[in-house]
Design an enzyme around this catalytic site. Sequence first.
Site, short mmCIF file in Angstrom:
data_model
loop_
_atom_site.label_atom_id
_atom_site.label_comp_id
_atom_site.label_asym_id
_atom_site.label_seq_id
_atom_site.Cartn_x
_atom_site.Cartn_y
_atom_site.Cartn_z
N LYS A 136 51.93 33.09 47.79
CA LYS A 136 52.98 32.98 46.77
C LYS A 136 54.34 32.83 47.43
O LYS A 136 55.11 31.93 47.10
CB LYS A 136 52.97 34.21 45.85
CG LYS A 136 51.78 34.28 44.91
CD LYS A 136 51.68 35.61 44.17
CE LYS A 136 50.37 35.69 43.38
NZ LYS A 136 50.12 36.99 42.75
N GLN A 176 51.37 43.07 42.18
CA GLN A 176 50.06 42.53 42.55
C GLN A 176 48.97 43.53 42.17
O GLN A 176 49.08 44.73 42.46
CB GLN A 176 50.04 42.21 44.05
CG GLN A 176 48.80 41.52 44.53
CD GLN A 176 48.61 40.12 43.95
OE1 GLN A 176 49.57 39.41 43.65
NE2 GLN A 176 47.36 39.73 43.76
N ASP A 189 53.99 37.09 35.08
CA ASP A 189 52.53 37.10 35.06
C ASP A 189 51.99 37.01 33.63
O ASP A 189 50.80 36.71 33.42
CB ASP A 189 52.00 38.41 35.66
CG ASP A 189 51.43 38.26 37.07
OD1 ASP A 189 50.98 37.17 37.40
OD2 ASP A 189 51.46 39.26 37.81
N1 GUN Z 1 45.47 39.86 41.07
C1 GUN Z 1 44.62 38.82 40.91
N2 GUN Z 1 45.21 37.82 40.23
C2 GUN Z 1 46.48 38.23 39.97
C3 GUN Z 1 47.58 37.62 39.30
O1 GUN Z 1 47.53 36.51 38.79
N3 GUN Z 1 48.70 38.38 39.24
C4 GUN Z 1 48.79 39.63 39.77
N4 GUN Z 1 49.93 40.29 39.64
N5 GUN Z 1 47.79 40.21 40.39
C5 GUN Z 1 46.64 39.51 40.49
#
Ligand code: GUN
Length: 293
Positions: free
Chosen positions: A54, A98, A121
């Site tokens: 990211k 996350q 998100d």
């Molecule tokens: N863990 C797995 N996929 C995601 C996501 O799209 N966002 C976040 N914050 N954590 C994740």
Amino acid sequence: MIDTRLLSGRDVSQAVYTALHHQIRSLKSKGITPSLAVILVGDDPSSKVYVKSKSRQFEKMGLRSETILLPEATSEAGLISFIEELNQDSTFHGVLVQLPLPRQIRSEKVIRAIAPKKDVDGFHPENLGLLTTGQSCFIPCTPKGILKILSHFNISTKGQHIVVLGRSNIVGRPISILLSSKNNNGNGTVTLCHSGTSDLKTYTRQADILIVALGVPKMITRSFIKKGAVIVDVGIHRLPNNFEKGYEIVGDVDQQSVEGKASAITPVPGGVGLMTIAMLVENTVEAAEIQSH
Ligand code: GUN
């Protein structure tokens, strides 16, 4: 045997980035650089990889992302007060925590602490409620990326039987709502299957479009699918092997097995995963745009 088309997330994500460049330039000319705070608690190895991808993409786009590493033993209250500080910090347009989180922290409580306008998100109940009722909101990145892939390759969902495997709040639940909603990317007839479904094949064999978000490597093989089905593989797993690299990246679908029977499939790697990141960039730019008014 039919020719199985590869639905590359690389091409679609590039198209998204190209479209975003103009908007980013315009925000920057007003002195605004879309900025994301990413919080990573503990040392989950897959989470570290995701967070790094990211931040690399944000850097590539000339955007700001800051990763905040917190120790595994962080308390729920400590994490929440940290989020509250970021909510108040107008230099960050997006706040992302996350997942998964260590067991002493309840993710629902943490997600609720994120200001909905910074929830890039799309996990906050306010955003999920808006999504469910067909209103404008931050759409979770993986479901949004899946819709983008389907529309990019002109795969119509209207009237199709779409079978979704997995009911997570991140993928299965929201994509099933979006695909059954009354809009251009929806209008499908959706069946949502999960770990409590008995005789999974009865459903998967009826799918015109099969969305697989189970979290089990290579579980879906040729006998699960209908001839000509479109397959969206959301899984990403690192499996050890004896070749030079020592591992291979595979999805929830055994891609070799469905080759020649499916009409199209998203590859792993290079499919949905790339779209998730592109949609995070898009949502962060959108957050900066909204907060600039
Ligand atoms: N863990 C797995 N996929 C995601 C996501 O799209 N966002 C976040 N914050 N954590 C994740």
